[in-house]
Design a protein around this motif. Sequence first.
Motif, PDB file in Angstrom:
ATOM      1  N   LEU A 247       0.830  -1.206   0.000  1.00 32.21           N
ATOM      2  CA  LEU A 247       0.000   0.000   0.000  1.00 32.21           C
ATOM      3  C   LEU A 247       0.862   1.253   0.000  1.00 32.21           C
ATOM      4  CD1 LEU A 247      -2.696   1.464   0.188  1.00 32.21           C
ATOM      5  CD2 LEU A 247      -2.622   1.127   2.682  1.00 32.21           C
ATOM      6  N   LYS A 248       1.909   1.239   0.790  1.00 30.96           N
ATOM      7  CA  LYS A 248       2.818   2.391   0.858  1.00 30.96           C
ATOM      8  C   LYS A 248       3.368   2.727  -0.519  1.00 30.96           C
ATOM      9  CE  LYS A 248       7.473   3.629   2.378  1.00 30.96           C
ATOM     10  NZ  LYS A 248       8.662   3.213   3.168  1.00 30.96           N
ATOM     11  N   TRP A 249       3.843   1.720  -1.232  1.00 32.04           N
ATOM     12  CA  TRP A 249       4.496   1.989  -2.513  1.00 32.04           C
ATOM     13  C   TRP A 249       3.493   2.197  -3.641  1.00 32.04           C
ATOM     14  CZ3 TRP A 249       8.875   4.023  -2.200  1.00 32.04           C
ATOM     15  CH2 TRP A 249       9.789   3.645  -1.206  1.00 32.04           C
ATOM     16  N   LEU A 250       2.291   1.659  -3.533  1.00 29.80           N
ATOM     17  CA  LEU A 250       1.248   1.976  -4.508  1.00 29.80           C
ATOM     18  C   LEU A 250       0.928   3.465  -4.467  1.00 29.80           C
ATOM     19  CD1 LEU A 250      -1.231  -1.016  -4.097  1.00 29.80           C
ATOM     20  CD2 LEU A 250       0.035  -0.437  -6.172  1.00 29.80           C
ATOM     21  N   GLU A 251       0.795   3.997  -3.274  1.00 29.43           N
ATOM     22  CA  GLU A 251       0.524   5.430  -3.116  1.00 29.43           C
ATOM     23  C   GLU A 251       1.721   6.259  -3.575  1.00 29.43           C
ATOM     24  OE1 GLU A 251      -2.141   7.083  -2.076  1.00 29.43           O
ATOM     25  OE2 GLU A 251      -3.442   5.586  -1.129  1.00 29.43           O
ATOM     26  N   ASN A 252       2.911   5.846  -3.154  1.00 32.39           N
ATOM     27  CA  ASN A 252       4.129   6.584  -3.464  1.00 32.39           C
ATOM     28  C   ASN A 252       4.402   6.626  -4.958  1.00 32.39           C
ATOM     29  OD1 ASN A 252       7.224   6.289  -4.104  1.00 32.39           O
ATOM     30  ND2 ASN A 252       7.134   7.461  -2.208  1.00 32.39           N
ATOM     31  N   ARG A 253       4.247   5.489  -5.619  1.00 32.55           N
ATOM     32  CA  ARG A 253       4.558   5.417  -7.049  1.00 32.55           C
ATOM     33  C   ARG A 253       3.567   6.242  -7.880  1.00 32.55           C
ATOM     34  NH1 ARG A 253       9.323   5.044  -7.995  1.00 32.55           N
ATOM     35  NH2 ARG A 253       9.099   6.288  -6.109  1.00 32.55           N
ATOM     36  N   ALA A 254       2.306   6.204  -7.518  1.00 33.59           N
ATOM     37  CA  ALA A 254       1.324   7.015  -8.253  1.00 33.59           C
ATOM     38  C   ALA A 254       1.637   8.493  -8.098  1.00 33.59           C
ATOM     39  CB  ALA A 254      -0.084   6.706  -7.755  1.00 33.59           C
ATOM     40  N   ASP A 255       2.022   8.881  -6.909  1.00 36.14           N
ATOM     41  CA  ASP A 255       2.344  10.285  -6.647  1.00 36.14           C
ATOM     42  C   ASP A 255       3.551  10.740  -7.459  1.00 36.14           C
ATOM     43  OD1 ASP A 255       2.264  12.833  -5.140  1.00 36.14           O
ATOM     44  OD2 ASP A 255       4.153  12.109  -4.317  1.00 36.14           O
ATOM     45  N   ARG A 256       4.577   9.918  -7.520  1.00 34.80           N
ATOM     46  CA  ARG A 256       5.817  10.319  -8.184  1.00 34.80           C
ATOM     47  C   ARG A 256       5.791  10.105  -9.699  1.00 34.80           C
ATOM     48  NH1 ARG A 256      11.069  11.603  -8.011  1.00 34.80           N
ATOM     49  NH2 ARG A 256      12.545  10.429  -9.299  1.00 34.80           N
ATOM     50  N   LEU A 257       5.232   8.998 -10.163  1.00 32.48           N
ATOM     51  CA  LEU A 257       5.415   8.591 -11.555  1.00 32.48           C
ATOM     52  C   LEU A 257       4.298   9.032 -12.492  1.00 32.48           C
ATOM     53  CD1 LEU A 257       6.743   4.947 -11.033  1.00 32.48           C
ATOM     54  CD2 LEU A 257       8.027   7.096 -11.070  1.00 32.48           C
ATOM     55  N   ILE A 258       3.118   9.333 -11.960  1.00 35.60           N
ATOM     56  CA  ILE A 258       2.002   9.771 -12.800  1.00 35.60           C
ATOM     57  C   ILE A 258       1.879  11.281 -12.688  1.00 35.60           C
ATOM     58  CG2 ILE A 258      -0.455   9.551 -13.291  1.00 35.60           C
ATOM     59  CD1 ILE A 258      -0.388   6.822 -11.888  1.00 35.60           C
ATOM     60  N   GLU A 259       2.000  11.953 -13.808  1.00 37.10           N
ATOM     61  CA  GLU A 259       1.915  13.412 -13.822  1.00 37.10           C
ATOM     62  C   GLU A 259       0.459  13.856 -13.665  1.00 37.10           C
ATOM     63  OE1 GLU A 259       4.509  15.086 -13.629  1.00 37.10           O
ATOM     64  OE2 GLU A 259       6.135  13.986 -14.584  1.00 37.10           O
ATOM     65  N   ASN A 260       0.273  15.143 -13.399  1.00 35.89           N
ATOM     66  CA  ASN A 260      -1.080  15.665 -13.208  1.00 35.89           C
ATOM     67  C   ASN A 260      -1.933  15.540 -14.465  1.00 35.89           C
ATOM     68  OD1 ASN A 260      -0.615  16.377 -10.517  1.00 35.89           O
ATOM     69  ND2 ASN A 260       0.138  18.408 -11.055  1.00 35.89           N
ATOM     70  N   ASP A 261      -1.278  15.530 -15.644  1.00 37.49           N
ATOM     71  CA  ASP A 261      -2.047  15.375 -16.886  1.00 37.49           C
ATOM     72  C   ASP A 261      -2.247  13.915 -17.266  1.00 37.49           C
ATOM     73  OD1 ASP A 261       0.384  14.538 -17.906  1.00 37.49           O
ATOM     74  OD2 ASP A 261       0.623  16.185 -19.327  1.00 37.49           O
ATOM     75  N   GLY A 262      -1.810  12.999 -16.396  1.00 33.01           N
ATOM     76  CA  GLY A 262      -2.007  11.570 -16.626  1.00 33.01           C
ATOM     77  C   GLY A 262      -0.837  10.866 -17.265  1.00 33.01           C
ATOM     78  N   SER A 263       0.163  11.604 -17.763  1.00 29.84           N
ATOM     79  CA  SER A 263       1.334  10.986 -18.386  1.00 29.84           C
ATOM     80  C   SER A 263       2.102  10.152 -17.368  1.00 29.84           C
ATOM     81  CB  SER A 263       2.256  12.058 -18.968  1.00 29.84           C
ATOM     82  OG  SER A 263       1.588  12.855 -19.913  1.00 29.84           O
ATOM     83  N   PHE A 264       2.742   9.086 -17.857  1.00 33.85           N
ATOM     84  CA  PHE A 264       3.492   8.175 -16.988  1.00 33.85           C
ATOM     85  C   PHE A 264       4.981   8.324 -17.239  1.00 33.85           C
ATOM     86  CE2 PHE A 264       4.885   3.619 -16.144  1.00 33.85           C
ATOM     87  CZ  PHE A 264       4.847   3.745 -14.763  1.00 33.85           C
ATOM     88  N   SER A 265       5.767   7.973 -16.263  1.00 35.31           N
ATOM     89  CA  SER A 265       7.209   8.238 -16.250  1.00 35.31           C
ATOM     90  C   SER A 265       7.989   7.587 -17.386  1.00 35.31           C
ATOM     91  CB  SER A 265       7.807   7.768 -14.917  1.00 35.31           C
ATOM     92  OG  SER A 265       7.674   6.355 -14.782  1.00 35.31           O
ATOM     93  N   GLN A 266       7.461   6.537 -17.998  1.00 38.45           N
ATOM     94  CA  GLN A 266       8.251   5.795 -18.977  1.00 38.45           C
ATOM     95  C   GLN A 266       8.096   6.303 -20.409  1.00 38.45           C
ATOM     96  OE1 GLN A 266       7.266   1.676 -17.123  1.00 38.45           O
ATOM     97  NE2 GLN A 266       9.240   1.406 -18.120  1.00 38.45           N
ATOM     98  N   THR A 299      -6.341   8.359  -6.361  1.00 37.84           N
ATOM     99  CA  THR A 299      -7.482   8.222  -7.265  1.00 37.84           C
ATOM    100  C   THR A 299      -7.488   9.315  -8.321  1.00 37.84           C
ATOM    101  OG1 THR A 299      -8.766   7.205  -5.476  1.00 37.84           O
ATOM    102  CG2 THR A 299      -9.983   8.037  -7.380  1.00 37.84           C
ATOM    103  N   THR A 300      -7.130  10.531  -7.938  1.00 38.08           N
ATOM    104  CA  THR A 300      -7.063  11.639  -8.892  1.00 38.08           C
ATOM    105  C   THR A 300      -6.027  11.370  -9.972  1.00 38.08           C
ATOM    106  OG1 THR A 300      -7.775  13.252  -7.232  1.00 38.08           O
ATOM    107  CG2 THR A 300      -6.605  14.112  -9.143  1.00 38.08           C
ATOM    108  N   LYS A 301      -4.872  10.843  -9.560  1.00 35.05           N
ATOM    109  CA  LYS A 301      -3.829  10.512 -10.528  1.00 35.05           C
ATOM    110  C   LYS A 301      -4.313   9.430 -11.502  1.00 35.05           C
ATOM    111  CE  LYS A 301      -0.277  13.141  -9.384  1.00 35.05           C
ATOM    112  NZ  LYS A 301       1.085  12.653  -9.208  1.00 35.05           N
ATOM    113  N   LEU A 302      -5.014   8.435 -10.995  1.00 36.04           N
ATOM    114  CA  LEU A 302      -5.478   7.340 -11.840  1.00 36.04           C
ATOM    115  C   LEU A 302      -6.613   7.776 -12.766  1.00 36.04           C
ATOM    116  CD1 LEU A 302      -5.285   4.408  -9.292  1.00 36.04           C
ATOM    117  CD2 LEU A 302      -3.697   4.939 -11.138  1.00 36.04           C
ATOM    118  N   LYS A 303      -7.414   8.712 -12.320  1.00 37.17           N
ATOM    119  CA  LYS A 303      -8.433   9.279 -13.213  1.00 37.17           C
ATOM    120  C   LYS A 303      -7.775   9.913 -14.427  1.00 37.17           C
ATOM    121  CE  LYS A 303     -12.055  10.358  -9.811  1.00 37.17           C
ATOM    122  NZ  LYS A 303     -12.803  11.456  -9.143  1.00 37.17           N
ATOM    123  N   ALA A 304      -6.740  10.694 -14.181  1.00 37.58           N
ATOM    124  CA  ALA A 304      -6.028  11.365 -15.281  1.00 37.58           C
ATOM    125  C   ALA A 304      -5.318  10.351 -16.177  1.00 37.58           C
ATOM    126  CB  ALA A 304      -5.027  12.372 -14.708  1.00 37.58           C
TER     127      ALA A 304
END
Length: 605
Positions: A247-266, A299-304
């Motif tokens: 749970l810790k890293w699911l939250e952490n990774r979404a926060d860091r790797l998913i941008e506000n516009d929905g783009s992903f780090s890769q 959830t906001t990050k995943l919506k985007a």
Amino acid sequence: MKQSEFIKTVYKLGVINLFRILIYKIFVKTGFFSLSYFKVKFISGDFFLDNKITYKSLPSNLNWINNHCYFGKVIPCIALPDWHSNCFNQAVVKNDEYWYKIKDFSDGLGDIKGVWEASRFDWVVCFSQAVRNGNREQLSKLNQWLDDWALKNPTSFGANWKCGQEASIRVMNLALGCMILDQTAHTSVKLLSFIKAHLRRISPTILYAVAQDNNHGTSEAAALYIGGSWLVLNGHNEGYRWQKQGLKWLENRADRLIENDGSFSQYSVNYHRVMLDTYSLVEVWRRKLQLPRFSDHLTTKLKAAAIWLYYFTDEESGDAPNIGANDGARLIPLSGTDYRDFKPSVQLANVLFNKQVAYIKEGSYDIPLQWLELKKPIEYLPEKKPVDFADGGYCFLTNDKAAVYLRYPQFKFRPSQSDALHIDLWLKGNNVFRDGGTFSYNAGQAYIDYYGSVKSHNTIEFDDHDQMPRLSRFLLGGWLKSTNKEQLKVIENSQRFAISYTDYLKCTHKRSISLSPSKLMITDIASGFKNKAVLRFRLIPAQWQLIGKTLTSEYCSITFDADVEITRLELIDGKESRYYYHESSLPVIELEVHKSCTIITEVNF
């Protein structure tokens, strides 16, 4: 490239990440991981129980029913897989060494992903669906294959235990199989022991996965969360620590790797799908077990992220631009649709996170919803409109006939390909200007140099050098920065966007794109090079004819012009890889100039 530039590039990966990688390397070198060696007793009985099952009658994935399916390609075969054989070249890897002693890349073995593919357990999902649909013979086959795998892959030994992400994908597919057969709360002791063994492999190296800033971290966090809560549900309280860690890293990774516009780090469409499918499965599991909701921020990050993939998926074909690295991964294999069909993932994620459907009519993209017992909302996503995904570096233009994607440098994370100012053009579901793909991570340097280079993209190459020099298999130097950005403008039926970059050798490329109802105008300004600049467009396979400066096919006509002499305008053969380790030919138009200039490409459709 100078050593100082190498150090500068590595530093951009982040000091904390470098420290995590260093610790992992030290542990590998010293044999530290042997201290965490564990052996799971081979328990008698079945992995999946022969319980009373309420039969369904739903469309299912048949790719592993009397077949094998590797990287989206189905091969008729009823035999058990050879878990240690490479499906690409039939080379066999030994399984008598600790996982950490096995090299990442071996010339004799070839691409290790060919060994891992069958051990991702997509077949668990296929067999489980068949059982739930009334084919009870597949239950025996499911248990037989799992018994064979467990016997021939002793815990901690061999290539199939080497990668934490591969172990995580097995956990996710086993969990999906359990949900299909309604055995999550009444799981066999044998399967729980098997899950526990996987979590004991994944947990000690999670920080190494996190240090990659990619989908390794999200996949392994998901497996820990799912596997840990699964154990707890069945009375094994030791699972709490794994659930909490996940749970810790699911939250952490979404926060860091998913941008506000929905783009992903890769910076990859397919890896975006992998990440999004991972979180979709986690959300389905959370609801199934009635676990606490995730944070609003996640959830906001995943919506985007769900809307982002909706924009990048063609509604007619289900295909998507082959932008970025692509290793053939696909999760949640509930439907037997083609590997390049992204619509099931788009539909599932938007139903889960946005409570809206992407596609209104009934279709194969609804199969995951049916199997996961999710109601189809009556609300639907709004129509696509021109948008600049500025956080990730993508501009999208669209009208009734065309969709245009422009990739531009915006590198917060490491880029994987030299694709700056690459353009993808789609006309009525047909990918007319297309990206080359990846092919393989270990098929030889020539493949890496071609598919990851500017030659494999629809942009300009200067003086036979790449936009960014390759420092290693997965690391490029001289990260580009965008300049002179002109904001997206939409005026009546016209859409316009422009941006430029200057590379590490001071070569500059500015690209302006303008889309109107029946025309795409591409204006390229090339300067700063010494000898030559080559503009390429990689074309959909068709009967293209080049007459003078005009190229025509059934899809469109393309006219080229420049304010200097065009030294060469030639239609040549190129290569593309739409499926991992599969290569096919395609036509490529090349325009060469020897002086700084402006090139205008006019596409009429």
